[in-house]
Design a protein around this motif. Structure first.
Motif, PDB file in Angstrom:
ATOM      1  N   ASP A   1      -8.851   6.412 -23.926  1.00  0.00           N
ATOM      2  CA  ASP A   1      -9.228   5.316 -24.823  1.00  0.00           C
ATOM      3  C   ASP A   1     -10.213   5.750 -25.899  1.00  0.00           C
ATOM      4  O   ASP A   1     -10.526   4.967 -26.799  1.00  0.00           O
ATOM      5  CB  ASP A   1      -9.846   4.159 -24.026  1.00  0.00           C
ATOM      6  N   HIS A   2     -10.711   6.990 -25.813  1.00  0.00           N
ATOM      7  CA  HIS A   2     -11.787   7.433 -26.714  1.00  0.00           C
ATOM      8  C   HIS A   2     -11.477   8.754 -27.412  1.00  0.00           C
ATOM      9  O   HIS A   2     -12.384   9.407 -27.934  1.00  0.00           O
ATOM     10  CB  HIS A   2     -13.091   7.583 -25.924  1.00  0.00           C
ATOM     11  N   LEU A   3     -10.236   9.141 -27.444  1.00  0.00           N
ATOM     12  CA  LEU A   3      -9.888  10.450 -27.995  1.00  0.00           C
ATOM     13  C   LEU A   3     -10.196  10.568 -29.478  1.00  0.00           C
ATOM     14  O   LEU A   3     -10.463  11.669 -29.974  1.00  0.00           O
ATOM     15  CB  LEU A   3      -8.410  10.750 -27.727  1.00  0.00           C
ATOM     16  N   ASP A   4     -10.198   9.452 -30.170  1.00  0.00           N
ATOM     17  CA  ASP A   4     -10.493   9.488 -31.608  1.00  0.00           C
ATOM     18  C   ASP A   4     -11.944   9.853 -31.887  1.00  0.00           C
ATOM     19  O   ASP A   4     -12.292  10.219 -33.013  1.00  0.00           O
ATOM     20  CB  ASP A   4     -10.165   8.136 -32.254  1.00  0.00           C
ATOM     21  N   GLU A   5     -12.804   9.775 -30.868  1.00  0.00           N
ATOM     22  CA  GLU A   5     -14.221  10.085 -31.059  1.00  0.00           C
ATOM     23  C   GLU A   5     -14.528  11.572 -30.901  1.00  0.00           C
ATOM     24  O   GLU A   5     -15.645  12.008 -31.190  1.00  0.00           O
ATOM     25  CB  GLU A   5     -15.081   9.266 -30.090  1.00  0.00           C
TER      26      GLU A   5
END
Length: 237
Positions: free
Chosen positions: A155-159
Motif C-alpha cells: 500500500d506504500h510502494l509509491d513512497e
C-alpha cells in the motif's frame, strides 16, 4: 539499565517508552548509536523489552514507545490466547497510521537527545512495526531502518522514492498476512532502489523471529538478527 520515560506527542499529551541503556562503560565517552524499536500488535510486551535489552547489551541505547496509547495506554499482551489475539487485532484496526508515524518521529527526536546517544539513530520494527519501519525510512530522517515481515507494504510502494537512508527488509515467503501476489509486487517495485536490501526467508511464516511464537524458527531468526546487527554496525557506526 532499563526504565520508562515520557515522550511528548506533537499534538499534545504524552506517552511512555521502554528505554534500555548499555551498562556503564559499555559505550564511548561521547555516547553511541540509538535504536528505535517499533512494537508488534501486542504492545510493549516482554518480547519487545527483551529486544531492547539485547540491543543495550551490544552497546546501543534502545527505546520502544507505546504506540497504542491513543487507544489504550500500557498494552502488554502475548500471542498465546485467542482473547489476546482478538484484542491485538482490534487495536490494529483502530490504529491511526499517520499519527503513529508522528509519535515515532517524536520518539526519535527524544532518543537523539538522550545523554547516552552520541551517534546516529536507527530503527527496527516487527509486523505492524515492520510496516512502520519502512514508513519511517520514507518519511523521517532516521539513519537506517530494518523491517521484519512488515504488513501491507504494497500500500506504500509509491513512497519508496523518498528513502534517503539504507533500509533492510526481512520477508517470509509463507507470510499469511502478505499474499504471494503482494510479495511479488513488493519485490518488483523495490528492486530498483539501491538503498533497499531485501531478504526472503523461504518456507518461513509471519513472525518467524518472535521468540516463543507459533512460527518461530531459530535458524531463520538468528540469520535475520545477524544481518540486522551487521547492517546497523555498518550504517550507524
Amino acid at each position: 539499565m532499563a526504565r520508562s520515560i515520557d515522550i511528548k506527542a506533537h499534538d499534545g499529551g504524552s506517552f511512555t517508552g521502554y528505554l534500555a541503556e548499555p551498562a556503564a562503560g559499555k559505550g564511548s565517552a561521547k555516547g553511541g548509536p540509538g535504536i528505535l524499536v517499533i512494537q508488534e500488535i501486542f504492545g510493549v510486551n516482554k518480547v519487545m523489552r527483551d529486544i531492547c535489552d539485547g540491543l543495550a547489551a551490544q552497546g546501543y541505547v534502545a527505546l520502544c514507545p507505546d504506540l497504542f496509547w491513543r487507544q489504550q495506554p500500557g498494552i502488554d499482551i502475548t500471542d498465546q490466547t485467542k482473547e489476546e489475539w482478538d484484542q491485538a487485532f482490534k487495536l490494529f484496526g483502530g490504529f491511526n497510521l499517520d499519527l503513529g508515524i508522528e509519535d515515532l518521529k517524536s520518539s526519535l527526536a527524544v532518543l537523539r537527545k538522550l545523554p547516552g546517544v552520541g551517534g546516529k539513530v536507527g530503527t527496527v520494527g516487527y509486523c505492524l512495526g515492520g510496516r512502520l519501519a519502512y514508513l519511517m525510512a520514507c518519511r523521517s530522517d532516521v539513519d537506517a531502518a530494518v523491517g521484519f515481515y512488515g504488513v501491507m507494504l504494497q500500500d506504500h510502494l509509491d513512497e519508496a522514492k523518498n528513502i534517503r537512508h539504507p533500509l533492510m527488509l526481512h520477508c517470509a515467503t509463507e507470510d499469511k498476512f502478505t499474499p504471494k501476489e503482494a510479495q511479488a509486487k513488493i519485490a518488483e517495485a523495490l528492486k530498483a532502489w539501491p538503498l533497499i536490501t531485501r531478504y526472503d526467508y523461504v518456507g518461513n511464516d509471519h513472525a518467524f523471529a518472535r521468540v516463543g511464537g507459533e512460527h518461530y524458527d531459530k535458524a531463520a531468526a538468528d540469520l535475520a538478527n545477524q544481518r540486522t546487527m551487521d547492517f546497523f554496525r555498518k550504517h550507524l557506526g
